[in-house]
Design a protein around this motif. Structure first.
Motif, mmCIF file in Angstrom:
data_model
loop_
_atom_site.group_PDB
_atom_site.id
_atom_site.type_symbol
_atom_site.label_atom_id
_atom_site.label_comp_id
_atom_site.label_asym_id
_atom_site.label_seq_id
_atom_site.Cartn_x
_atom_site.Cartn_y
_atom_site.Cartn_z
ATOM 1 N N GLN A 1 4.809 44.799 53.701
ATOM 2 C CA GLN A 1 4.445 44.521 52.314
ATOM 3 C C GLN A 1 5.512 45.078 51.385
ATOM 4 O O GLN A 1 5.744 46.285 51.366
ATOM 5 C CB GLN A 1 3.084 45.141 51.985
ATOM 6 N N TYR A 2 6.154 44.203 50.677
ATOM 7 C CA TYR A 2 7.171 44.602 49.710
ATOM 8 C C TYR A 2 6.692 44.255 48.308
ATOM 9 O O TYR A 2 5.963 43.286 48.120
ATOM 10 C CB TYR A 2 8.487 43.856 49.954
ATOM 11 N N LYS A 3 7.153 45.018 47.339
ATOM 12 C CA LYS A 3 6.921 44.677 45.940
ATOM 13 C C LYS A 3 8.161 43.942 45.458
ATOM 14 O O LYS A 3 9.279 44.458 45.568
ATOM 15 C CB LYS A 3 6.683 45.950 45.122
ATOM 16 N N PHE A 4 7.953 42.739 44.937
ATOM 17 C CA PHE A 4 9.059 41.879 44.525
ATOM 18 C C PHE A 4 9.241 41.840 43.021
ATOM 19 O O PHE A 4 8.280 41.941 42.264
ATOM 20 C CB PHE A 4 8.818 40.440 44.999
ATOM 21 N N GLY A 5 10.483 41.645 42.628
ATOM 22 C CA GLY A 5 10.861 41.297 41.277
ATOM 23 C C GLY A 5 11.725 40.054 41.369
ATOM 24 O O GLY A 5 12.139 39.656 42.456
ATOM 25 N N THR A 6 12.012 39.446 40.230
ATOM 26 C CA THR A 6 12.813 38.228 40.192
ATOM 27 C C THR A 6 13.848 38.346 39.084
ATOM 28 O O THR A 6 13.520 38.796 37.987
ATOM 29 C CB THR A 6 11.927 36.997 39.893
ATOM 30 N N ALA A 7 15.075 37.935 39.375
ATOM 31 C CA ALA A 7 16.116 37.907 38.346
ATOM 32 C C ALA A 7 16.694 36.497 38.260
ATOM 33 O O ALA A 7 17.072 35.909 39.273
ATOM 34 C CB ALA A 7 17.220 38.905 38.656
ATOM 35 N N ILE A 8 16.721 35.969 37.048
ATOM 36 C CA ILE A 8 17.416 34.713 36.764
ATOM 37 C C ILE A 8 18.776 35.175 36.242
ATOM 38 O O ILE A 8 18.894 35.624 35.099
ATOM 39 C CB ILE A 8 16.660 33.870 35.719
ATOM 40 N N ASN A 9 19.771 35.115 37.089
ATOM 41 C CA ASN A 9 21.038 35.785 36.840
ATOM 42 C C ASN A 9 22.202 34.803 36.920
ATOM 43 O O ASN A 9 22.079 33.710 37.475
ATOM 44 C CB ASN A 9 21.210 36.901 37.886
ATOM 45 N N CYS A 10 23.340 35.226 36.405
ATOM 46 C CA CYS A 10 24.575 34.456 36.514
ATOM 47 C C CYS A 10 25.060 34.495 37.964
ATOM 48 O O CYS A 10 24.712 35.412 38.717
ATOM 49 C CB CYS A 10 25.630 35.064 35.574
ATOM 50 N N ILE A 11 25.883 33.527 38.335
ATOM 51 C CA ILE A 11 26.464 33.538 39.679
ATOM 52 C C ILE A 11 27.512 34.626 39.836
ATOM 53 O O ILE A 11 27.878 34.973 40.954
ATOM 54 C CB ILE A 11 27.104 32.174 40.035
ATOM 55 N N ASP A 12 27.998 35.192 38.744
ATOM 56 C CA ASP A 12 29.051 36.208 38.779
ATOM 57 C C ASP A 12 28.614 37.391 39.643
ATOM 58 O O ASP A 12 27.663 38.100 39.308
ATOM 59 C CB ASP A 12 29.360 36.671 37.350
ATOM 60 N N GLY A 13 29.294 37.608 40.741
ATOM 61 C CA GLY A 13 28.941 38.658 41.678
ATOM 62 C C GLY A 13 28.964 40.055 41.090
ATOM 63 O O GLY A 13 28.295 40.955 41.601
ATOM 64 N N ARG A 14 29.701 40.245 39.998
ATOM 65 C CA ARG A 14 29.769 41.568 39.382
ATOM 66 C C ARG A 14 28.426 41.980 38.790
ATOM 67 O O ARG A 14 28.169 43.170 38.601
ATOM 68 C CB ARG A 14 30.837 41.607 38.290
ATOM 69 N N THR A 15 27.571 41.022 38.500
ATOM 70 C CA THR A 15 26.284 41.339 37.865
ATOM 71 C C THR A 15 25.162 41.577 38.873
ATOM 72 O O THR A 15 24.140 42.155 38.512
ATOM 73 C CB THR A 15 25.846 40.197 36.919
ATOM 74 N N GLN A 16 25.339 41.133 40.090
ATOM 75 C CA GLN A 16 24.233 41.156 41.054
ATOM 76 C C GLN A 16 23.705 42.562 41.333
ATOM 77 O O GLN A 16 22.521 42.821 41.133
ATOM 78 C CB GLN A 16 24.658 40.495 42.376
ATOM 79 N N GLN A 17 24.563 43.455 41.812
ATOM 80 C CA GLN A 17 24.086 44.777 42.207
ATOM 81 C C GLN A 17 23.565 45.605 41.037
ATOM 82 O O GLN A 17 22.515 46.235 41.163
ATOM 83 C CB GLN A 17 25.167 45.537 42.982
ATOM 84 N N PRO A 18 24.269 45.609 39.880
ATOM 85 C CA PRO A 18 23.699 46.364 38.754
ATOM 86 C C PRO A 18 22.299 45.888 38.359
ATOM 87 O O PRO A 18 21.421 46.706 38.051
ATOM 88 C CB PRO A 18 24.701 46.136 37.617
ATOM 89 N N VAL A 19 22.074 44.581 38.381
ATOM 90 C CA VAL A 19 20.764 44.035 38.018
ATOM 91 C C VAL A 19 19.713 44.407 39.065
ATOM 92 O O VAL A 19 18.608 44.841 38.727
ATOM 93 C CB VAL A 19 20.844 42.509 37.805
ATOM 94 N N ILE A 20 20.054 44.266 40.329
ATOM 95 C CA ILE A 20 19.117 44.633 41.401
ATOM 96 C C ILE A 20 18.744 46.109 41.280
ATOM 97 O O ILE A 20 17.568 46.468 41.320
ATOM 98 C CB ILE A 20 19.724 44.323 42.786
ATOM 99 N N ASN A 21 19.755 46.964 41.129
ATOM 100 C CA ASN A 21 19.497 48.401 41.023
ATOM 101 C C ASN A 21 18.619 48.725 39.821
ATOM 102 O O ASN A 21 17.693 49.530 39.921
ATOM 103 C CB ASN A 21 20.810 49.189 40.929
ATOM 104 N N TYR A 22 18.914 48.108 38.678
ATOM 105 C CA TYR A 22 18.147 48.368 37.461
ATOM 106 C C TYR A 22 16.676 47.995 37.650
ATOM 107 O O TYR A 22 15.774 48.762 37.306
ATOM 108 C CB TYR A 22 18.737 47.607 36.279
ATOM 109 N N ILE A 23 16.441 46.816 38.177
ATOM 110 C CA ILE A 23 15.057 46.360 38.349
ATOM 111 C C ILE A 23 14.327 47.241 39.364
ATOM 112 O O ILE A 23 13.183 47.644 39.130
ATOM 113 C CB ILE A 23 15.015 44.868 38.739
#
Length: 128
Positions: A4-26
């Motif tokens: 059982q995981y708790k999920f969040g969702t991000a509608i994000n840009c394809i720019d790879g530079r944004t992926q990890q910061p957004v995941i970490n923040y959420i």
């Protein structure tokens, strides 16, 4: 036994530079384990540009899957600094994120919807 995981969702840009910061923040600010990522170039623009209605529709479909099947409790729309797909300054992106927040609120999701901006230092700012 299924984990059982708790999920969040991000509608994000394809720019790879944004992926990890957004995941970490959420993960850190909304107590989730996994972040489903829905990506398009310059994604904060798709909710305010009629020429991008197909992408908006695809994003909506993907968000519904994440919310319905993964019980995602948080949905973030993301804009960022130095976006190749939607060039503009911070104020421009904040404005588009706010427009996107309004549009996504019309979907009546059973989840909290937030706006995020990834700045020039790749730090995440919450857009009110």
């Amino acid at each position: 036994m299924k984990e059982q995981y708790k999920f969040g969702t991000a509608i994000n840009c394809i720019d790879g530079r944004t992926q990890q910061p957004v995941i970490n923040y959420i993960k850190q600010n909304y107590a989730v384990d996994i972040v489903d990522m829905i990506t398009f170039p310059g994604v904060d623009e798709i909710f305010s540009n009629e020429l991008r209605d197909v992408e908006s529709s695809l994003a909506k479909h993907s968000v519904y899957i994440s919310v319905e099947k993964h019980n995602s409790q948080i949905v973030a729309i993301v804009g960022h600094y130095d976006c190749a797909g939607n060039p503009g300054d911070k104020n421009y992106h904040y404005s588009q994120i706010k427009t996107a927040l309004h549009e996504i609120s019309l979907w009546k999701l059973p989840a909290k919807v937030i706006g995020l901006y990834v700045n020039e230092n790749w730090q995440v700012e919450e857009v009110a």
